[in-house]
Design an enzyme around this catalytic site. Structure first.
Site, PDB file in Angstrom:
ATOM      1  N   ASN A   9      -5.577  -6.900  12.686  1.00 24.53           N
ATOM      2  CA  ASN A   9      -4.330  -6.304  12.196  1.00 24.53           C
ATOM      3  C   ASN A   9      -3.922  -5.148  13.122  1.00 24.53           C
ATOM      4  OD1 ASN A   9      -2.541  -4.585  10.748  1.00 24.53           O
ATOM      5  ND2 ASN A   9      -3.164  -5.552   8.829  1.00 24.53           N
ATOM      6  N   ASN A  11      -1.404  -3.159  13.091  1.00 28.55           N
ATOM      7  CA  ASN A  11      -0.946  -1.938  12.414  1.00 28.55           C
ATOM      8  C   ASN A  11      -2.122  -1.051  12.008  1.00 28.55           C
ATOM      9  OD1 ASN A  11       2.069  -2.316  12.047  1.00 28.55           O
ATOM     10  ND2 ASN A  11       1.263  -4.236  11.255  1.00 28.55           N
ATOM     11  N   ASP A  68     -11.743  -3.050   5.139  1.00 25.82           N
ATOM     12  CA  ASP A  68     -11.129  -4.020   4.247  1.00 25.82           C
ATOM     13  C   ASP A  68     -10.393  -3.227   3.178  1.00 25.82           C
ATOM     14  OD1 ASP A  68     -10.942  -6.964   4.104  1.00 25.82           O
ATOM     15  OD2 ASP A  68     -11.450  -6.582   2.015  1.00 25.82           O
ATOM     16  N   PHE A 148       3.285  -1.395   7.107  1.00 27.91           N
ATOM     17  CA  PHE A 148       3.078  -2.848   7.039  1.00 27.91           C
ATOM     18  C   PHE A 148       2.667  -3.246   5.620  1.00 27.91           C
ATOM     19  CE2 PHE A 148      -1.602  -3.110   6.888  1.00 27.91           C
ATOM     20  CZ  PHE A 148      -1.937  -1.813   7.217  1.00 27.91           C
ATOM     21  N   TYR A 150       2.129  -3.992   1.991  1.00 26.02           N
ATOM     22  CA  TYR A 150       2.787  -3.575   0.747  1.00 26.02           C
ATOM     23  C   TYR A 150       3.434  -2.186   0.846  1.00 26.02           C
ATOM     24  CZ  TYR A 150       0.010  -7.411  -1.273  1.00 26.02           C
ATOM     25  OH  TYR A 150      -0.546  -8.639  -1.558  1.00 26.02           O
ATOM     26  N   ARG A 177      -6.620   4.753   3.920  1.00 21.85           N
ATOM     27  CA  ARG A 177      -7.316   4.535   5.197  1.00 21.85           C
ATOM     28  C   ARG A 177      -7.657   5.878   5.850  1.00 21.85           C
ATOM     29  NH1 ARG A 177      -4.303   1.048   6.646  1.00 21.85           N
ATOM     30  NH2 ARG A 177      -5.612  -0.600   5.823  1.00 21.85           N
TER      31      ARG A 177
HETATM   32  P1  ITT Z   1      -8.337  -7.566   9.159  1.00 22.15           P
HETATM   33  O1  ITT Z   1      -9.130  -8.251   8.082  1.00 22.15           O
HETATM   34  O2  ITT Z   1      -8.306  -8.329  10.440  1.00 22.15           O
HETATM   35  O3  ITT Z   1      -8.727  -6.122   9.323  1.00 22.15           O
HETATM   36  P2  ITT Z   1      -6.121  -7.918   7.308  1.00 22.15           P
HETATM   37  O4  ITT Z   1      -4.637  -7.754   7.469  1.00 22.15           O
HETATM   38  O5  ITT Z   1      -6.632  -9.252   6.850  1.00 22.15           O
HETATM   39  O6  ITT Z   1      -6.788  -7.494   8.682  1.00 22.15           O
HETATM   40  P3  ITT Z   1      -7.214  -6.698   4.892  1.00 22.15           P
HETATM   41  O7  ITT Z   1      -7.864  -7.963   4.488  1.00 22.15           O
HETATM   42  O8  ITT Z   1      -8.007  -5.437   4.824  1.00 22.15           O
HETATM   43  O9  ITT Z   1      -6.632  -6.778   6.370  1.00 22.15           O
HETATM   44  O10 ITT Z   1      -5.894  -6.371   4.064  1.00 22.15           O
HETATM   45  C1  ITT Z   1      -5.383  -7.191   3.116  1.00 22.15           C
HETATM   46  C2  ITT Z   1      -3.894  -7.042   3.035  1.00 22.15           C
HETATM   47  O11 ITT Z   1      -3.596  -5.839   2.330  1.00 22.15           O
HETATM   48  C3  ITT Z   1      -3.167  -6.914   4.369  1.00 22.15           C
HETATM   49  O12 ITT Z   1      -2.820  -8.156   4.885  1.00 22.15           O
HETATM   50  C4  ITT Z   1      -1.936  -6.113   3.986  1.00 22.15           C
HETATM   51  O13 ITT Z   1      -0.929  -6.956   3.525  1.00 22.15           O
HETATM   52  C5  ITT Z   1      -2.436  -5.249   2.844  1.00 22.15           C
HETATM   53  N1  ITT Z   1      -2.747  -3.905   3.339  1.00 22.15           N
HETATM   54  C6  ITT Z   1      -3.905  -3.456   3.891  1.00 22.15           C
HETATM   55  N2  ITT Z   1      -3.789  -2.166   4.233  1.00 22.15           N
HETATM   56  C7  ITT Z   1      -2.533  -1.788   3.893  1.00 22.15           C
HETATM   57  C8  ITT Z   1      -1.799  -0.585   3.997  1.00 22.15           C
HETATM   58  O14 ITT Z   1      -2.326   0.502   4.540  1.00 22.15           O
HETATM   59  N3  ITT Z   1      -0.536  -0.576   3.558  1.00 22.15           N
HETATM   60  C9  ITT Z   1       0.027  -1.665   3.008  1.00 22.15           C
HETATM   61  N4  ITT Z   1      -0.580  -2.841   2.875  1.00 22.15           N
HETATM   62  C10 ITT Z   1      -1.862  -2.903   3.307  1.00 22.15           C
END
Ligand code: ITT
Length: 190
Positions: A9, A11, A68, A148, A150, A177
């Protein structure tokens, strides 16, 4: 010191890189030639963070941390939680995820929610976990275009802006985070 941040990810990578002190060289999965989608089969965000960090450590023999994150909505029994990326079925379709969440909340009065981040560090075969939580609520329409996932529908408690209306720095100061990352940075500095 070199550390891999095990995320695909971009972002997340940008947020985290902006917080790290300069003496830590942050490597992405691209930098180490890891193009695989690391499977997230855990039942909790903590499990998934450990899975990702250990995968990189075991496969590439490099020190690594992974994040995560899940969004827990109180009146939906803490959904989407660990399924936040694939809430609407297709993985990582943020528009569809937001649409489904807003629709499921249509008749609910309680819109309280929280973001929870688990960061797992695998350092010289030691494993440490850092957590960060940000309380807030899900608003009824999308606002802002930064961030990004939500972010456009999440308004942290005590603020009248969504994460998507904040700068990267503001989000990190109060966000899930950022909180977990400050604990990791503290740990690394000792
Ligand atoms: P990695 O596993 O490769 O790190 P990912 O996008 O799959 O990337 P997660 O499983 O941790 O990451 O996140 C799940 C979802 O939650 C992610 O796709 C976003 O839509 C949302 N998310 C995570 N962090 C966020 C944030 O800081 N603000 C808004 N939405 C977030």
């Amino acid at each position: 010191m070199k550390l891999v941040f095990a995320t695909h990810n971009k972002n997340k990578f940008t947020e985290v890189k902006a917080m790290l002190p300069h003496h830590i060289e942050l490597l992405s999965l691209d930098d180490i030639g890891c193009n695989e989608d690391i499977e997230e089969t855990g039942e909790t965000i903590e499990d998934n963070a450990i899975l990702k960090a250990n995968y990189v450590r075991d496969t590439y023999n490099l020190n690594c941390f992974a994040d995560d994150t899940g969004l827990e909505v109180q009146s939906l029994n803490n959904e989407p939680g660990v399924y936040s990326a694939r809430y609407a079925g297709v993985s990582h379709d943020s528009n569809a995820n937001i649409k489904k969440l807003l629709s499921n909340l249509e008749n609910k009065e309680n819109r309280s929610a929280r973001f929870k981040t688990a960061i797992a560090l695998s350092l010289d075969h030691e494993e440490v976990m850092f957590l960060g939580i940000c309380e807030g609520e899900i608003i009824k329409e999308l606002r802002g275009d930064s961030g990004f996932g939500y972010d456009p529908i999440f308004q942290p408690k005590g603020f009248d802006k969504t994460f998507a209306e904040m700068t990267l720095q503001q989000k990190s100061e109060i966000g899930h985070r950022g909180k977990a990352m400050r604990k990791l940075i503290d740990y690394l500095s000792k």
